[in-house]
Design a protein around this motif. Structure first.
Motif, PDB file in Angstrom:
ATOM      1  N   ASP A   1       0.778  -1.172   0.005  1.00  0.00           N
ATOM      2  CA  ASP A   1       0.039   0.115  -0.121  1.00  0.00           C
ATOM      3  C   ASP A   1       0.816   1.357  -0.005  1.00  0.00           C
ATOM      4  O   ASP A   1       0.473   2.388   0.218  1.00  0.00           O
ATOM      5  CB  ASP A   1      -1.099  -0.021   1.168  1.00  0.00           C
ATOM      6  N   GLU A   2       2.170   1.077   0.007  1.00  0.00           N
ATOM      7  CA  GLU A   2       3.096   2.092  -0.147  1.00  0.00           C
ATOM      8  C   GLU A   2       2.723   3.394   0.888  1.00  0.00           C
ATOM      9  O   GLU A   2       2.956   4.427   0.810  1.00  0.00           O
ATOM     10  CB  GLU A   2       3.037   3.067  -1.485  1.00  0.00           C
ATOM     11  N   LYS A   3       2.419   3.034   2.156  1.00  0.00           N
ATOM     12  CA  LYS A   3       2.255   3.863   3.141  1.00  0.00           C
ATOM     13  C   LYS A   3       3.626   3.836   4.041  1.00  0.00           C
ATOM     14  O   LYS A   3       3.775   4.739   5.136  1.00  0.00           O
ATOM     15  CB  LYS A   3       1.245   3.038   4.377  1.00  0.00           C
ATOM     16  N   TYR A   4       4.618   3.070   3.838  1.00  0.00           N
ATOM     17  CA  TYR A   4       5.701   3.257   4.594  1.00  0.00           C
ATOM     18  C   TYR A   4       6.924   3.165   3.685  1.00  0.00           C
ATOM     19  O   TYR A   4       6.944   3.018   2.262  1.00  0.00           O
ATOM     20  CB  TYR A   4       6.023   1.756   5.388  1.00  0.00           C
ATOM     21  N   ASN A   5       8.265   3.675   4.238  1.00  0.00           N
ATOM     22  CA  ASN A   5       9.528   3.675   3.598  1.00  0.00           C
ATOM     23  C   ASN A   5      10.017   2.213   4.014  1.00  0.00           C
ATOM     24  O   ASN A   5      10.184   1.901   5.265  1.00  0.00           O
ATOM     25  CB  ASN A   5      10.404   4.759   3.784  1.00  0.00           C
ATOM     26  N   LEU A   6      10.541   1.512   3.218  1.00  0.00           N
ATOM     27  CA  LEU A   6      11.469   0.241   3.528  1.00  0.00           C
ATOM     28  C   LEU A   6      12.760   0.312   3.072  1.00  0.00           C
ATOM     29  O   LEU A   6      13.092   0.735   2.058  1.00  0.00           O
ATOM     30  CB  LEU A   6      10.891  -1.055   2.684  1.00  0.00           C
ATOM     31  N   HIS A   7      13.301  -0.069   4.018  1.00  0.00           N
ATOM     32  CA  HIS A   7      15.135   0.104   3.975  1.00  0.00           C
ATOM     33  C   HIS A   7      15.579  -1.424   4.100  1.00  0.00           C
ATOM     34  O   HIS A   7      15.289  -2.080   5.151  1.00  0.00           O
ATOM     35  CB  HIS A   7      15.684   1.012   4.784  1.00  0.00           C
ATOM     36  N   ILE A   8      16.477  -1.895   3.076  1.00  0.00           N
ATOM     37  CA  ILE A   8      17.115  -3.038   2.947  1.00  0.00           C
ATOM     38  C   ILE A   8      18.552  -3.063   3.553  1.00  0.00           C
ATOM     39  O   ILE A   8      19.169  -2.241   3.071  1.00  0.00           O
ATOM     40  CB  ILE A   8      17.033  -3.629   1.560  1.00  0.00           C
ATOM     41  N   GLU A   9      18.869  -3.616   4.350  1.00  0.00           N
ATOM     42  CA  GLU A   9      20.182  -3.864   4.850  1.00  0.00           C
ATOM     43  C   GLU A   9      20.913  -2.666   5.176  1.00  0.00           C
ATOM     44  O   GLU A   9      21.968  -2.106   4.566  1.00  0.00           O
ATOM     45  CB  GLU A   9      21.038  -4.768   4.067  1.00  0.00           C
TER      46      GLU A   9
ATOM     47  N   TYR B   1       9.853   2.011   8.041  1.00  0.00           N
ATOM     48  CA  TYR B   1       9.452   3.398   8.843  1.00  0.00           C
ATOM     49  C   TYR B   1       8.198   3.916   8.149  1.00  0.00           C
ATOM     50  O   TYR B   1       7.954   3.624   7.428  1.00  0.00           O
ATOM     51  CB  TYR B   1      10.754   4.367   8.439  1.00  0.00           C
ATOM     52  N   LYS B   2       7.791   5.058   9.072  1.00  0.00           N
ATOM     53  CA  LYS B   2       6.642   5.671   8.636  1.00  0.00           C
ATOM     54  C   LYS B   2       7.097   6.619   7.273  1.00  0.00           C
ATOM     55  O   LYS B   2       8.064   6.798   7.119  1.00  0.00           O
ATOM     56  CB  LYS B   2       6.174   6.710   9.623  1.00  0.00           C
ATOM     57  N   LYS B   3       6.201   6.627   6.301  1.00  0.00           N
ATOM     58  CA  LYS B   3       6.296   7.268   5.054  1.00  0.00           C
ATOM     59  C   LYS B   3       6.907   8.567   5.167  1.00  0.00           C
ATOM     60  O   LYS B   3       6.329   9.231   5.986  1.00  0.00           O
ATOM     61  CB  LYS B   3       4.991   7.242   4.307  1.00  0.00           C
ATOM     62  N   GLY B   4       7.976   8.936   4.519  1.00  0.00           N
ATOM     63  CA  GLY B   4       8.655  10.414   4.602  1.00  0.00           C
ATOM     64  C   GLY B   4       9.263  10.525   3.496  1.00  0.00           C
ATOM     65  O   GLY B   4       9.477   9.566   2.611  1.00  0.00           O
ATOM     66  N   LYS B   5       9.831  11.746   3.207  1.00  0.00           N
ATOM     67  CA  LYS B   5      10.546  12.480   1.904  1.00  0.00           C
ATOM     68  C   LYS B   5      11.969  11.801   2.014  1.00  0.00           C
ATOM     69  O   LYS B   5      12.501  11.882   3.084  1.00  0.00           O
ATOM     70  CB  LYS B   5      10.258  13.587   2.033  1.00  0.00           C
ATOM     71  N   ILE B   6      12.329  11.197   0.813  1.00  0.00           N
ATOM     72  CA  ILE B   6      13.884  10.847   0.897  1.00  0.00           C
ATOM     73  C   ILE B   6      14.619  11.909   0.505  1.00  0.00           C
ATOM     74  O   ILE B   6      14.065  12.435  -0.783  1.00  0.00           O
ATOM     75  CB  ILE B   6      13.740   9.760  -0.089  1.00  0.00           C
TER      76      ILE B   6
ATOM     77  N   PRO C   1      13.140   2.081  13.643  1.00  0.00           N
ATOM     78  CA  PRO C   1      12.074   1.543  12.887  1.00  0.00           C
ATOM     79  C   PRO C   1      10.730   1.299  13.323  1.00  0.00           C
ATOM     80  O   PRO C   1      10.885   0.772  14.652  1.00  0.00           O
ATOM     81  CB  PRO C   1      12.622   0.862  11.960  1.00  0.00           C
ATOM     82  N   LEU C   2       9.824   1.296  12.853  1.00  0.00           N
ATOM     83  CA  LEU C   2       8.521   0.514  13.389  1.00  0.00           C
ATOM     84  C   LEU C   2       8.359  -0.800  13.467  1.00  0.00           C
ATOM     85  O   LEU C   2       7.928  -1.370  14.230  1.00  0.00           O
ATOM     86  CB  LEU C   2       7.209   1.101  12.252  1.00  0.00           C
ATOM     87  N   LEU C   3       9.308  -1.420  12.480  1.00  0.00           N
ATOM     88  CA  LEU C   3       9.522  -2.993  12.413  1.00  0.00           C
ATOM     89  C   LEU C   3      10.861  -3.143  11.936  1.00  0.00           C
ATOM     90  O   LEU C   3      11.275  -2.649  10.874  1.00  0.00           O
ATOM     91  CB  LEU C   3       8.481  -3.386  11.307  1.00  0.00           C
ATOM     92  N   LEU C   4      11.236  -4.174  12.368  1.00  0.00           N
ATOM     93  CA  LEU C   4      12.782  -5.023  11.862  1.00  0.00           C
ATOM     94  C   LEU C   4      12.508  -6.169  11.398  1.00  0.00           C
ATOM     95  O   LEU C   4      11.704  -6.903  12.271  1.00  0.00           O
ATOM     96  CB  LEU C   4      13.706  -4.956  12.929  1.00  0.00           C
ATOM     97  N   VAL C   5      12.820  -6.768  10.299  1.00  0.00           N
ATOM     98  CA  VAL C   5      12.890  -7.963   9.776  1.00  0.00           C
ATOM     99  C   VAL C   5      14.305  -8.476   9.786  1.00  0.00           C
ATOM    100  O   VAL C   5      15.191  -7.989   9.015  1.00  0.00           O
ATOM    101  CB  VAL C   5      11.970  -8.238   8.699  1.00  0.00           C
ATOM    102  N   GLU C   6      14.628  -9.605  10.313  1.00  0.00           N
ATOM    103  CA  GLU C   6      15.881 -10.394  10.440  1.00  0.00           C
ATOM    104  C   GLU C   6      15.806 -11.897   9.918  1.00  0.00           C
ATOM    105  O   GLU C   6      14.854 -12.454  10.446  1.00  0.00           O
ATOM    106  CB  GLU C   6      16.585 -10.259  11.595  1.00  0.00           C
ATOM    107  N   ILE C   7      16.132 -12.204   8.900  1.00  0.00           N
ATOM    108  CA  ILE C   7      16.017 -13.545   7.992  1.00  0.00           C
ATOM    109  C   ILE C   7      17.253 -14.500   8.624  1.00  0.00           C
ATOM    110  O   ILE C   7      18.358 -13.704   8.163  1.00  0.00           O
ATOM    111  CB  ILE C   7      16.011 -13.394   6.807  1.00  0.00           C
ATOM    112  N   LEU C   8      17.165 -15.255   9.076  1.00  0.00           N
ATOM    113  CA  LEU C   8      18.248 -16.215   9.738  1.00  0.00           C
ATOM    114  C   LEU C   8      18.719 -16.923   8.353  1.00  0.00           C
ATOM    115  O   LEU C   8      18.179 -17.472   7.563  1.00  0.00           O
ATOM    116  CB  LEU C   8      17.676 -17.283  10.544  1.00  0.00           C
TER     117      LEU C   8
END
Length: 84
Positions: free
Chosen positions: A21-29, A46-51, A64-71
């Motif tokens: 839904d493009e409501k957030y900014n996603l950052h990879i590594e 992260y909450k959607k913001g200007k880059i 961040p609002l959420l972290l994902v770590e893949i084993l």
């Protein structure tokens, strides 16, 4: 440690679902500086913001609002859960 083929694919699929839904900014590594310690999660949401492409950051200093770590195949669970 270089992520494996499956690790990379899972990170992509999870990020794709989170970004529907493009409501957030996603950052990879991206490196996070949390209380003076660096962490590099697979995905940080992260909450959607200007880059600002003219003024890049080397580290994020806001949690961040959420972290994902893949084993990874060669990564032990205790590496993720031990306190520093």
């Amino acid at each position: 440690m270089t992520p494996s083929y499956n690790h990379s694919y899972l990170a992509y699929r999870i990020a794709k679902v989170l970004d529907q839904d493009e409501k957030y900014n996603l950052h990879i590594e991206m490196t996070l500086d949390i209380s003076g310690t660096d962490y590099i999660p697979d995905i940080a949401l992260y909450k959607k913001g200007k880059i600002d492409f003219l003024h890049d950051k080397v580290k994020a200093d806001k949690p961040p609002l959420l972290l994902v770590e893949i084993l990874s195949p060669k990564q032990a669970v205790n590496e993720l859960t031990e306190t520093r």
